[in-house]
Design a protein around this motif. Structure first.
Motif, PDB file in Angstrom:
ATOM      1  N   VAL A 175      87.553   8.946-103.323  1.00 19.55           N
ATOM      2  CA  VAL A 175      87.091   7.718-102.670  1.00 19.55           C
ATOM      3  C   VAL A 175      85.808   7.231-103.351  1.00 19.55           C
ATOM      4  CG1 VAL A 175      85.854   7.141-100.541  1.00 19.55           C
ATOM      5  CG2 VAL A 175      88.191   8.044-100.421  1.00 19.55           C
ATOM      6  N   PRO A 176      85.586   5.916-103.452  1.00 23.32           N
ATOM      7  CA  PRO A 176      84.339   5.430-104.060  1.00 23.32           C
ATOM      8  C   PRO A 176      83.122   5.965-103.311  1.00 23.32           C
ATOM      9  CG  PRO A 176      85.854   3.614-103.645  1.00 23.32           C
ATOM     10  CD  PRO A 176      86.453   4.824-103.019  1.00 23.32           C
ATOM     11  N   VAL A 177      82.061   6.197-104.036  1.00 26.30           N
ATOM     12  CA  VAL A 177      80.894   6.894-103.486  1.00 26.30           C
ATOM     13  C   VAL A 177      80.334   6.229-102.218  1.00 26.30           C
ATOM     14  CG1 VAL A 177      79.217   5.748-104.996  1.00 26.30           C
ATOM     15  CG2 VAL A 177      78.755   8.049-104.174  1.00 26.30           C
ATOM     16  N   GLU A 178      80.358   4.901-102.145  1.00 22.07           N
ATOM     17  CA  GLU A 178      79.789   4.227-100.974  1.00 22.07           C
ATOM     18  C   GLU A 178      80.606   4.482 -99.725  1.00 22.07           C
ATOM     19  OE1 GLU A 178      79.936   2.876-104.627  1.00 22.07           O
ATOM     20  OE2 GLU A 178      81.396   1.873-103.335  1.00 22.07           O
ATOM     21  N   ALA A 179      81.910   4.738 -99.902  1.00 25.48           N
ATOM     22  CA  ALA A 179      82.785   4.893 -98.742  1.00 25.48           C
ATOM     23  C   ALA A 179      82.816   6.326 -98.225  1.00 25.48           C
ATOM     24  CB  ALA A 179      84.197   4.450 -99.111  1.00 25.48           C
ATOM     25  N   ILE A 180      82.173   7.234 -98.955  1.00 25.75           N
ATOM     26  CA  ILE A 180      82.291   8.641 -98.577  1.00 25.75           C
ATOM     27  C   ILE A 180      81.672   8.972 -97.219  1.00 25.75           C
ATOM     28  CG2 ILE A 180      81.509  10.966 -99.226  1.00 25.75           C
ATOM     29  CD1 ILE A 180      82.314  10.313-102.087  1.00 25.75           C
ATOM     30  N   PRO A 181      80.446   8.512 -96.931  1.00 28.69           N
ATOM     31  CA  PRO A 181      79.851   8.949 -95.654  1.00 28.69           C
ATOM     32  C   PRO A 181      80.721   8.651 -94.429  1.00 28.69           C
ATOM     33  CG  PRO A 181      78.165   8.049 -97.065  1.00 28.69           C
ATOM     34  CD  PRO A 181      79.469   7.789 -97.762  1.00 28.69           C
ATOM     35  N   ALA A 182      81.125   7.399 -94.249  1.00 28.90           N
ATOM     36  CA  ALA A 182      81.928   7.080 -93.061  1.00 28.90           C
ATOM     37  C   ALA A 182      83.260   7.816 -93.097  1.00 28.90           C
ATOM     38  CB  ALA A 182      82.150   5.569 -92.974  1.00 28.90           C
ATOM     39  N   SER A 183      83.814   7.978 -94.295  1.00 30.40           N
ATOM     40  CA  SER A 183      85.110   8.642 -94.424  1.00 30.40           C
ATOM     41  C   SER A 183      85.074  10.088 -93.974  1.00 30.40           C
ATOM     42  CB  SER A 183      85.566   8.607 -95.889  1.00 30.40           C
ATOM     43  OG  SER A 183      85.832   7.296 -96.305  1.00 30.40           O
ATOM     44  N   VAL A 184      84.088  10.826 -94.464  1.00 32.68           N
ATOM     45  CA  VAL A 184      84.080  12.262 -94.166  1.00 32.68           C
ATOM     46  C   VAL A 184      83.784  12.506 -92.688  1.00 32.68           C
ATOM     47  CG1 VAL A 184      83.533  12.974 -96.517  1.00 32.68           C
ATOM     48  CG2 VAL A 184      81.663  12.522 -94.923  1.00 32.68           C
ATOM     49  N   VAL A 185      82.944  11.667 -92.103  1.00 33.68           N
ATOM     50  CA  VAL A 185      82.681  11.838 -90.672  1.00 33.68           C
ATOM     51  C   VAL A 185      83.966  11.570 -89.875  1.00 33.68           C
ATOM     52  CG1 VAL A 185      81.344  10.980 -88.710  1.00 33.68           C
ATOM     53  CG2 VAL A 185      80.229  11.356 -90.914  1.00 33.68           C
ATOM     54  N   ASN A 186      84.738  10.579 -90.286  1.00 32.82           N
ATOM     55  CA  ASN A 186      86.024  10.328 -89.643  1.00 32.82           C
ATOM     56  C   ASN A 186      86.933  11.551 -89.685  1.00 32.82           C
ATOM     57  OD1 ASN A 186      86.017   7.813 -88.510  1.00 32.82           O
ATOM     58  ND2 ASN A 186      86.804   6.754 -90.322  1.00 32.82           N
ATOM     59  N   VAL A 187      86.969  12.197 -90.819  1.00 30.27           N
ATOM     60  CA  VAL A 187      87.850  13.363 -90.935  1.00 30.27           C
ATOM     61  C   VAL A 187      87.396  14.470 -89.993  1.00 30.27           C
ATOM     62  CG1 VAL A 187      88.788  15.109 -92.493  1.00 30.27           C
ATOM     63  CG2 VAL A 187      88.452  12.775 -93.307  1.00 30.27           C
ATOM     64  N   PHE A 188      86.082  14.699 -89.951  1.00 26.75           N
ATOM     65  CA  PHE A 188      85.578  15.736 -89.035  1.00 26.75           C
ATOM     66  C   PHE A 188      85.879  15.383 -87.570  1.00 26.75           C
ATOM     67  CE2 PHE A 188      82.464  17.389 -92.356  1.00 26.75           C
ATOM     68  CZ  PHE A 188      83.030  18.648 -92.413  1.00 26.75           C
ATOM     69  N   ILE A 189      85.753  14.094 -87.242  1.00 24.64           N
ATOM     70  CA  ILE A 189      86.020  13.697 -85.851  1.00 24.64           C
ATOM     71  C   ILE A 189      87.496  13.899 -85.520  1.00 24.64           C
ATOM     72  CG2 ILE A 189      86.135  11.689 -84.319  1.00 24.64           C
ATOM     73  CD1 ILE A 189      83.449  10.796 -85.521  1.00 24.64           C
ATOM     74  N   ALA A 190      88.371  13.542 -86.458  1.00 32.65           N
ATOM     75  CA  ALA A 190      89.807  13.738 -86.206  1.00 32.65           C
ATOM     76  C   ALA A 190      90.127  15.221 -86.026  1.00 32.65           C
ATOM     77  CB  ALA A 190      90.619  13.155 -87.360  1.00 32.65           C
ATOM     78  N   LEU A 191      89.493  16.064 -86.831  1.00 34.98           N
ATOM     79  CA  LEU A 191      89.721  17.507 -86.698  1.00 34.98           C
ATOM     80  C   LEU A 191      89.197  18.025 -85.364  1.00 34.98           C
ATOM     81  CD1 LEU A 191      88.775  18.545 -90.329  1.00 34.98           C
ATOM     82  CD2 LEU A 191      90.999  18.953 -89.276  1.00 34.98           C
ATOM     83  N   SER A 192      88.048  17.507 -84.936  1.00 35.93           N
ATOM     84  CA  SER A 192      87.518  17.908 -83.633  1.00 35.93           C
ATOM     85  C   SER A 192      88.508  17.522 -82.540  1.00 35.93           C
ATOM     86  CB  SER A 192      86.173  17.223 -83.363  1.00 35.93           C
ATOM     87  OG  SER A 192      85.219  17.626 -84.322  1.00 35.93           O
ATOM     88  N   GLY A 193      89.051  16.320 -82.660  1.00 36.35           N
ATOM     89  CA  GLY A 193      90.025  15.856 -81.667  1.00 36.35           C
ATOM     90  C   GLY A 193      91.248  16.750 -81.620  1.00 36.35           C
ATOM     91  N   SER A 194      91.792  17.074 -82.779  1.00 36.40           N
ATOM     92  CA  SER A 194      93.009  17.892 -82.754  1.00 36.40           C
ATOM     93  C   SER A 194      92.712  19.309 -82.267  1.00 36.40           C
ATOM     94  CB  SER A 194      93.695  17.912 -84.131  1.00 36.40           C
ATOM     95  OG  SER A 194      92.829  18.334 -85.136  1.00 36.40           O
ATOM     96  N   THR A 195      91.516  19.802 -82.529  1.00 38.25           N
ATOM     97  CA  THR A 195      91.182  21.151 -82.070  1.00 38.25           C
ATOM     98  C   THR A 195      91.121  21.206 -80.545  1.00 38.25           C
ATOM     99  OG1 THR A 195      89.919  21.477 -84.093  1.00 38.25           O
ATOM    100  CG2 THR A 195      89.502  23.019 -82.307  1.00 38.25           C
ATOM    101  N   ILE A 196      90.452  20.209 -79.949  1.00 34.00           N
ATOM    102  CA  ILE A 196      90.370  20.162 -78.479  1.00 34.00           C
ATOM    103  C   ILE A 196      91.771  19.992 -77.881  1.00 34.00           C
ATOM    104  CG2 ILE A 196      89.490  18.825 -76.523  1.00 34.00           C
ATOM    105  CD1 ILE A 196      87.050  18.103 -78.317  1.00 34.00           C
TER     106      ILE A 196
END
Lengths: 385, 385, 385
Positions: A220-241
């Motif tokens: 992913v382009p460098v500017e898009a990384i911060p929001a992207s990676v946080v999204n992935v962590f949030i989705a993983l948190s959701g599936s874990t719960i």
């Protein structure tokens, strides 16, 4: 002796293909561009941790063939990555930067490991290598059609993190290959785990969870990384719960294998949308993915195995198949400006190609020998237990 | 009481040496240069994962002394890195950037852990600390002569990733030290592993595999990193495939310890050439290294141990010694413009210095006590099994 | 049914709070600033490895509830990080960059995991989730008062790596919560570990050790990172050496749990000073922290548990409580220009708030049910051993 020749055939095949391309060598570059490529390299390392430690140990929930699962992981990675690089160095493919190409090779290895998870315990070590040799060309073909849209047939799809082309492709390939490689006797043997093998499996799961954002955001382009990676962590948190709640609600008790596997479904499903979704959408996608994946493990798996007369040892259809397709479809709701027909065509082509390729490959591998009973490390390893 | 004093002696030695230099403090820097140093830091972390998790768990294949192997790893790293930094902060050495110096200290710790692998199971915890105190000065001396060419005697050699000065040095030091520390009784005890200890060992092996490119390329200029790290991965893939084929061909069955160890030989051997080789050469070096390393484990180890009357517990001569020397020699073929005599002198000095230093150190450590039987965790740890 | 409702309450609470803020979305940025944020992201991943693999496996020293310890870790991280992000997205807080905010959320999760370590084995899975829901608001409040000095009451304190606000806060919260959740019967059950559970625990410990510098330096300016991270490694080396010496001196034999835990005390204690200390001061702080932490595990733990009538399962007061406070006080000696009264006020407020919050939270959680005997995986997990 026959065996010996078989093994060397594999080796020479690898070397032969390598020799054709002599691998494209990267060109020198400097300044910011070099810094960016080294940042990509960090994510390449994260992905490698997922491939070996993650996928490898996730499969160690089976007590009786942990050593072979880890050895198979080593061999699958070692065959598929050089093979992918060799294939892609042939003239017909667009030139890519060194690390970008390497990360694409790792994506292929990930998809292959998913496919292998369906076959675990029913093929021998050198058959895994043959599996790798057969899988990668089909995978590259699907990548060419669906991702690169080389034939200008699909259009642009949303699948940066590979919900469709990595997860669903691998899972469907593996399940289809399992049809030729499963026997009635295999289904009668229950897969035993114990306190130690469960912990190793949770270790693999955690490694996958930790590095998943680097997998999705690798290119992913460098500017898009911060929001992207946080999204992935949030989705993983959701599936874990959701996995915990679904597991205990359906089964009455928690199943450690549900936690180790379905907790990751959010990562699988968010792959098509993580670079477009809001954090709230990421949470919803994660929660749904965790829930349907757990339903798969807790309710559907038995039925599906009876229906298809297969064994899906690691439940890859529940972790990668269904959540992958779900993720691909979720993009239709989430991604602004997505051409729905392209997305559907992308999913459809991937599904069909994976099934056909899996059926062919499974048949070929079964010609090399089919195990009478379920695999145990003692079959091929110099061990006593 | 005597014991107590011994332990504090070690502590005060560490502190004393630390106090001399008070460690060189890094100077502030900014912009791109700071970004580059933080990128190096990421690789420093990867190397630390190799030191503790990698080398540590690779040694846990022995069922009976896993806790002590991990504790020894902790102590060896904790003694050697501050000691290295303290020694190098003395005026006679060229000033280096903070992280660069730290990575060089980690290289020293890696070499020490390799040496310790040969002695595993035959020395006590505080003897590992003494080993670290003795090893680092000799290691720094070899670095000064061979890498820095301080005495303008060697010339420039190809060994960026330490095939010679890290792997071969550590292995030869360890084997030489083992001569004074081995007893006939030790050779009679076979080293037992089981399904769980094998998995821990494969875990360590995978950690080393994953992060090996960061080890080799830790201090390489940013533009050279992409091609370099891909070379290391290709060499590792080659040795992994070759190890499997050699293991099953020689033994008839696969040995999990072969896989865990010899699969890494490609990483050891490519250290001298990864920044010069083509990908195809990297594959060939990896294949050869994996094959000769497996031959070492499967055929030579017994003979060598009988011949030298030693026990090389972890088989460091097969993983680090022979593949390290092979890698150093491979550079003669691969690296354009290499001065052959320099490369050979570098190897020769390293071999001689490692053997002499190992013999001296082994003798000194043996004066502190020699174990009657092979070590078990129960000897020093407050445990029941 | 009642259980079922309880679980869904938790889920809806998480979702509800998430919905309030809909999470602040990060804004696009470019060039060097984006590169810097991606570098922070690498450290965020390192911290995530500490949270799941590190804290998770460190708790697996207990043989009987390893699966639940790992599942609890998964749930605590998955509840606390989205919750923290949701809370901080409310208007009253200063806006932060995406990754910075995420790292602050990880700090909160770390503190929560420390608190949970004191309760391990005495609460059920959904109670961990409730613990997370209760903990995070209190943690954010303390952060607001002590770190952000929102009420202009404290002044500026030295605690970049969280000796006080992360480690001491979590430990004191956990111990206070344990008061309502401990029963006499719990203290009578000794906590059993074995060779395998000890190795898993050492694995967790090593993961924490390796990535600790990234935890401390996660949000430090790029120029200060090199000296900072080396300080953290030196402090960890110091505590590891001191732990070994103290463990064997006090107990006569080495305790694997001492090594796994107290070796990390240097990391805890250096958190307040790593960005100001010289390397030599870092070594001294590490040595002292390792020694006092081991004294805590080997001598004080029993007494303290009898005195407070609690069980501190993981000994968090010895690893995080005392070394955290010690680290906070060490800053008074080490940090030039520190306002002593601010530092003392910061410590005091943190201690008081943690104790009060822990007492309240423990009481609330105990209303949801209190276990008669000590937890075993069989209580909630679908397993036989």
């Amino acid at each position: 002796m026959k065996n010996f020749i078989k093994k060397f055939t594999v080796l020479f095949a690898v070397l032969g293909i390598s020799a054709i391309g002599v691998f494209a060598e990267g060109t020198g570059k400097s300044g910011i561009s070099a810094l960016l490529e080294v940042q990509q390299y960090n994510r390449a390392i994260h992905i490698m941790a997922m491939l070996l430690l993650g996928f490898g140990f996730l499969m160690v929930f089976v007590k009786k063939y942990g050593r072979s699962a880890l050895t198979a992981t080593f061999l699958l990675v070692s065959v598929s990555i050089p093979l992918y690089l060799a294939v892609k160095s042939m003239g017909i493919f667009a030139e890519k930067q060194e690390i970008e190409q390497f990360i694409l090779a790792e994506f292929g290895a990930a998809s292959l490991l998913i496919a292998a998870g369906a076959l675990l315990g029913r093929i021998k070590m050198y058959q895994y290598m043959v599996l790798g040799l057969l899988f990668i060309p089909f995978y590259v073909l699907n990548e060419l059609i669906v991702v690169d849209d080389h034939f200008e047939f699909i259009g642009k799809i949303a699948d940066t993190g590979g919900s469709i082309v990595i997860h669903a492709f691998g899972a469907l390939f593996g399940i289809s290959a399992a049809i030729s490689l499963s026997k009635k006797e295999h289904r009668e043997v229950s897969i035993l785990s114990d306190a130690v093998s469960d912990k190793f499996s949770l270790l693999g799961s955690m490694v996958l969870w930790i590095f998943w954002p680097s997998f999705c955001a690798a290119l992913v382009p460098v500017e898009a990384i911060p929001a992207s990676v946080v999204n992935v962590f949030i989705a993983l948190s959701g599936s874990t719960i959701a996995t915990y709640i679904a597991s205990v609600s359906i089964r009455g008790k928690i199943d450690a294998a549900d936690i180790a596997n379905a907790a990751l479904a959010g990562g699988v499903a968010i792959g098509a949308t993580f670079d477009h979704a809001t954090h709230f959408e990421a949470m919803i996608i994660g929660l749904i993915a965790g829930a349907i994946s757990t339903v798969g493990f807790a309710i559907l798996q038995d039925k599906q195995q009876r229906f298809h007369k297969i064994v899906d040892t690691c439940g890859v259809s529940n972790l990668h198949g269904i959540p992958g397709i779900f993720g691909g479809l979720a993009a239709i709701v989430v991604v602004d400006g997505l051409v729905v027909s392209s997305q559907l065509k992308g999913i459809l082509v991937t599904v069909v190609l994976a099934i056909v390729a899996g059926l062919i490959s499974g048949k070929i591998i079964s010609l090399l020998g089919k195990m009478k009973t379920i695999y145990e490390d003692t079959a091929e390893f110099d061990v006593e237990d």
